[in-house]
Design an enzyme around this catalytic site. Structure first.
Site, mmCIF file in Angstrom:
data_model
loop_
_atom_site.group_PDB
_atom_site.id
_atom_site.type_symbol
_atom_site.label_atom_id
_atom_site.label_comp_id
_atom_site.label_asym_id
_atom_site.label_seq_id
_atom_site.Cartn_x
_atom_site.Cartn_y
_atom_site.Cartn_z
ATOM 1 N N LYS A 1 26.192 79.745 65.578
ATOM 2 C CA LYS A 1 27.544 80.289 65.441
ATOM 3 C C LYS A 1 27.536 81.740 65.914
ATOM 4 O O LYS A 1 26.829 82.575 65.355
ATOM 5 C CB LYS A 1 27.994 80.196 63.977
ATOM 6 C CG LYS A 1 29.419 80.637 63.718
ATOM 7 C CD LYS A 1 29.790 80.397 62.256
ATOM 8 C CE LYS A 1 31.209 80.800 61.948
ATOM 9 N NZ LYS A 1 31.560 80.537 60.524
ATOM 10 N N ASP B 1 38.353 77.262 52.116
ATOM 11 C CA ASP B 1 38.870 76.865 53.431
ATOM 12 C C ASP B 1 38.479 75.421 53.742
ATOM 13 O O ASP B 1 37.854 75.143 54.775
ATOM 14 C CB ASP B 1 38.331 77.806 54.507
ATOM 15 C CG ASP B 1 39.180 77.796 55.774
ATOM 16 O OD1 ASP B 1 40.312 77.275 55.722
ATOM 17 O OD2 ASP B 1 38.711 78.305 56.807
ATOM 18 N N ALA C 1 36.661 78.734 66.797
ATOM 19 C CA ALA C 1 37.650 79.109 65.788
ATOM 20 C C ALA C 1 38.150 80.514 66.091
ATOM 21 O O ALA C 1 37.792 81.113 67.110
ATOM 22 C CB ALA C 1 37.037 79.032 64.389
ATOM 23 N N LEU D 1 37.456 83.308 64.704
ATOM 24 C CA LEU D 1 36.487 84.386 64.546
ATOM 25 C C LEU D 1 35.197 84.178 65.321
ATOM 26 O O LEU D 1 34.499 85.137 65.633
ATOM 27 C CB LEU D 1 36.131 84.566 63.059
ATOM 28 C CG LEU D 1 37.282 84.727 62.081
ATOM 29 C CD1 LEU D 1 36.758 84.936 60.675
ATOM 30 C CD2 LEU D 1 38.186 85.884 62.489
ATOM 31 N N ALA D 2 34.855 82.932 65.637
ATOM 32 C CA ALA D 2 33.554 82.654 66.252
ATOM 33 C C ALA D 2 33.585 81.300 66.937
ATOM 34 O O ALA D 2 34.559 80.549 66.826
ATOM 35 C CB ALA D 2 32.456 82.678 65.179
ATOM 36 N N GLN D 3 32.510 80.984 67.672
ATOM 37 C CA GLN D 3 32.369 79.671 68.283
ATOM 38 C C GLN D 3 30.951 79.166 68.061
ATOM 39 O O GLN D 3 30.038 79.947 67.771
ATOM 40 C CB GLN D 3 32.713 79.715 69.763
ATOM 41 C CG GLN D 3 31.806 80.573 70.613
ATOM 42 C CD GLN D 3 32.388 80.751 72.019
ATOM 43 O OE1 GLN D 3 33.574 81.037 72.191
ATOM 44 N NE2 GLN D 3 31.540 80.603 73.048
ATOM 45 N N VAL D 4 30.759 77.850 68.213
ATOM 46 C CA VAL D 4 29.482 77.224 67.869
ATOM 47 C C VAL D 4 28.876 76.548 69.099
ATOM 48 O O VAL D 4 29.563 75.822 69.827
ATOM 49 C CB VAL D 4 29.665 76.184 66.741
ATOM 50 C CG1 VAL D 4 28.332 75.520 66.403
ATOM 51 C CG2 VAL D 4 30.262 76.851 65.503
#
Length: 543
Positions: free
Chosen positions: A187, A341, A168, A170-173
């Site tokens: 995350k 969201d 995303a 802001l971050a990744q998983v």
């Protein structure tokens, strides 16, 4: 003339800002505790400001030049405007990709504004922004893990997939497995997200205000305020030595997100126990979590808009739609603590773990809520007025609708438009909710722009949440989600009744009034359901 003025104004703005930032940056770098990051801020921000200025001026010039001399309402003007919308949306999309960071978030947000932004922008952003988010390299991920937890991933997990399963803005998983065999989702915050976020916000704000100054009808200042609500709080990193501008480093706190998820589920068990078992959030592994890294239970399931997989799991899309509508209505009107969201990527559906089935033998769904970073609290007054407004919409009570719209800030002149945006119906059909007809509201751009400027930021987030839920329900039902309107109306009405009960404990007349309210609610909902059944029956007869 306006376009030429805009070119000059934006050019001067970019040059002046670049000089100020660069000149002030030298002193800031020399005195900063983190010179490397400060240097990055001082060199990156001017470049982005120039890009912003050129893109904004190019879009404004394209509209003025292309539409000049074409009569309002003509087919030729409509065709040319469509083409300009497409070109401008592509320019804005490319700007977001080149700048990255919160610009990606801005593009995603625009893709959700069906009630205001031209469809060309919505479609362009929606098709690209969710699929082209930034991805950190595995080396960057390793650095974050080591910095946050003190060890490399292979020392903390028995398995750690270097390829992210999702990314995303802001971050990744990443998928991993703990040494005791539990499958987890890790995350990890993007390292490149935080350095210039606050400065980026300032440049976007500057451009939007400049455009409004030159074109007063172009008023998107409310969007900057609304976007601010979606971004985490900032703490000052660098202050430049001139008035009115400072650069800050975003401190994305994943521990707050983890606490939000626990509070959300606790609210369901305390305030909505009848559906609490059917709403779930992944368990947090607190010993493997920090403000920039969050380790959670891994959940298998289907995204809420994946109809094919939902059917394969033995679930009914209609029951999924009902559960999603119930869960978020309970949060809005009874809990006052709302996940803001709820797009499809953040809602997972799986069969209820205990194996329960409905009367038709279908398995019951459980809703799993992901990404708890954006929540909003509604104080009692706002929640009561918002619930009362929805109750008025259900009862088609024009007086109650106007009264509560005004209380929420819409004003006596724009309350019909506010009601129309909430229900996506024109005013004459707001008071006749049995009519299945949606409203495309972008034709009222100036009025809606003024309305959104007036409304409190928390209500803007509720509008965004409503839009996300409407898109989810439309995907699940493949048609207008009129039944969802009944669910939201019922729960909002129950919330109003509960509030009245808590405020009038010993007043017998008030209790009778509440009891009559409950009877009227049940009668109204029964009548609406019957009208819906007749509508479906008529459709079936006519094919």
């Amino acid at each position: 003339m306006a376009a030429r003025f805009l070119w000059r104004a934006q050019a001067k703005l970019a040059v002046a800002a670049t000089a100020l930032v660069t000149g002030g940056g030298a002193a800031a770098i020399a005195t900063s505790d983190d010179p490397a990051t400060t240097l990055k801020v001082c060199t990156t921000v001017p470049l982005r400001l120039v890009r912003d200025s050129v893109t904004a001026a190019s879009i404004a010039f394209d509209y003025e030049y292309s539409l000049f001399g074409l009569p309002e309402g003509s087919e030729e003007r409509a065709k040319v405007k469509h083409e300009v919308h497409l070109r401008s949306a592509c320019k804005l999309r490319e700007l977001c990709f080149r700048n990255g960071g919160i610009y990606i978030k801005l593009g995603q947000h625009i893709g959700q504004l069906e009630y205001l932004v031209p469809q060309e922008y919505v479609q362009t952003m929606r098709e690209s922004m969710l699929n082209r988010c930034p991805v950190s390299s595995y080396d960057q991920v390793r650095q974050v893990v080591k910095k946050e937890l003190g060890e490399e991933p292979d020392k903390l997990f028995s398995e750690f997939d270097p390829e992210p399963i999702a990314s995303a803005s802001l971050a990744q998983v990443h998928v991993a497995r703990t040494f005791d065999g539990q499958k987890v989702a890790v995350k990890v915050q993007h390292t490149h997200m935080t350095d210039t976020a606050a400065a980026d916000h300032a440049t976007v704000d500057m451009i939007v205000n400049a455009l409004h100054y030159v074109f007063p009808s172009f008023d998107y200042r409310w969007l900057i305020d609304e976007m601010s609500e979606s971004l985490p709080k900032a703490s000052t990193l660098v202050s430049f030595p001139f008035h009115g501008f400072e650069s800050a480093k975003q401190e994305l706190d994943f521990l707050v997100e983890a606490k939000n998820s626990e509070r959300c589920i606790e609210n369901f068990w305390k305030l909505s126990p009848h559906i609490a078992a059917y709403v779930y959030a992944p368990r947090v592994h607190w010993n493997l979590s920090t403000s920039k890294l969050l380790t959670m239970e891994y959940i298998d399931g289907a995204h809420v808009n994946d109809i094919k997989t939902i059917h394969k799991l033995g679930l009914k899309p209609k029951e999924v739609s009902t559960l999603v509508s119930q869960a978020f209505a309970e949060m809005m009107f009874k809990h006052g603590f709302v996940h803001c969201d709820p797009h499809a990527a953040n809602l997972i559906i799986r069969p209820f773990p205990s194996g329960g089935r409905n009367i038709l033998g279908k398995r019951k769904p459980q809703l799993v809520l992901l990404d708890h970073g954006l929540y909003k609290e509604l104080d009692f007054s706002t929640r009561f007025n918002y619930a009362s407004l929805w109750k008025g919409l259900v009862f088609a009570d024009a007086k109650a609708i106007k009264e509560n719209c005004v209380k929420l800030g819409a004003g006596e002149d724009l309350y019909p438009l506010f009601a129309g945006i909430l229900t996506m119906r024109p005013w004459n059909r707001v008071i006749d909710p049995a009519v299945d007809h949606l409203m495309y509201a972008s034709q009222y751009f100036p009025q809606i722009s003024e309305l959104l400027r007036r409304l409190p930021r928390v209500i803007l987030l509720m509008l965004k949440t409503n839009d996300c839920l409407r898109a989810v329900n439309n995907a699940l039902l493949q048609e207008s989600s009129l039944e969802t309107f009944f669910i939201v109306g019922k729960i909002s009405s129950e919330a109003v009744i509960d509030a009245k009960k808590s405020q009038r404990r010993f007043n017998i007349l008030a209790w009778i009034d509440v009891w009559l309210d409950e009877l009227r609610l049940e009668a109204r909902l029964l009548g609406m359901k019957f009208a819906l059944w007749l509508l479906k029956f008529r459709r079936a007869l006519t094919g």
